[in-house]
Design a protein around this motif. Structure first.
Motif: not given
Length: 220
Positions: A19, A44-45, A65-68, A93, A162, A181
């Protein structure tokens, strides 16, 4: 929030490296040390299992972090926090209007059924498709980047979500083993899925991707 909770010098806070650096920077601004944990390859979290491995006597908090459009596994993270006395914070987000989300989901369903040569997103329940992120697996960054360059040459907007994980940035460089990652940073590509897209635009996107027939060889 970290300062308000008493997090500061001598404390460690577990954060994702996949991120942007703002979360790790917030930890530093609070006087604490960011510790990077690996991600779940589908969402992806943060991967709660890897977070558990990173907990030490100095760990005071975890930031999910919540992602996408995927949600972090807060249930497991809160359970971990309860067992170790850790503060669990989350960064969300920006929410899009319901009509926009419904249209994005419809577009994502269409793309999931039509695309080949890339790995489409895992359609977990509640996925809002803030970004439609596919995988272009191969031998590293050149394959994904060559794929992206070809799509752009065909008029398809796409971007690498990213480019560099936070633990590889000069300000936060760490010798950390974060294989998921690293793999995600090398393979992921965000394709357009805006609610305003027409079926003709979606068809052109699918045609451009599928015409590549899989990965491109990097140009030397």
């Amino acid at each position: 929030m970290l300062r308000a909770a008493g997090v500061g010098a001598g404390d460690e806070v577990i954060v994702p490296a996949f991120g942007n650096p703002e979360v790790a920077d917030a930890v530093v601004q609070a006087g604490a040390t960011p510790v990077f944990a690996d991600i779940d390859p589908d969402t992806y979290c943060l991967d709660p299992a890897h977070v558990a491995d990173r907990v030490t006597a100095r760990t005071s908090a975890v930031i999910a972090v919540h992602r996408f459009g995927h949600r972090a596994d807060l249930a497991r993270l809160h359970d971990l926090g309860s067992r170790h006395g850790l503060l669990v914070l989350e960064q969300g987000e920006s929410e899009k209007p319901y009509d926009e989300l419904a249209q994005r989901r419809a577009h994502a369903t269409y793309l999931n059924g039509k695309l080949n040569g890339v790995r489409t997103p895992a359609g977990h329940e509640g996925h809002t498709y803030q970004q439609y992120v596919v995988r272009v697996p191969g031998n590293g960054r050149p394959d994904r980047d060559a794929f992206a360059r070809t799509l752009r040459s065909k008029g398809v907007e796409c971007r690498v979500p990213v480019k560099t994980p936070v633990h590889r940035l000069p300000a936060f460089r760490r010798d950390a083993e974060l294989p998921e990652t690293e793999r995600a940073a090398d393979e992921t590509l965000a394709l357009p899925v805006d609610g305003a897209m027409t079926r003709k635009q979606l068809h052109r996107l699918v045609s451009a991707c599928n015409a590549l027939g899989g990965l491109l060889e990097p140009a030397f």
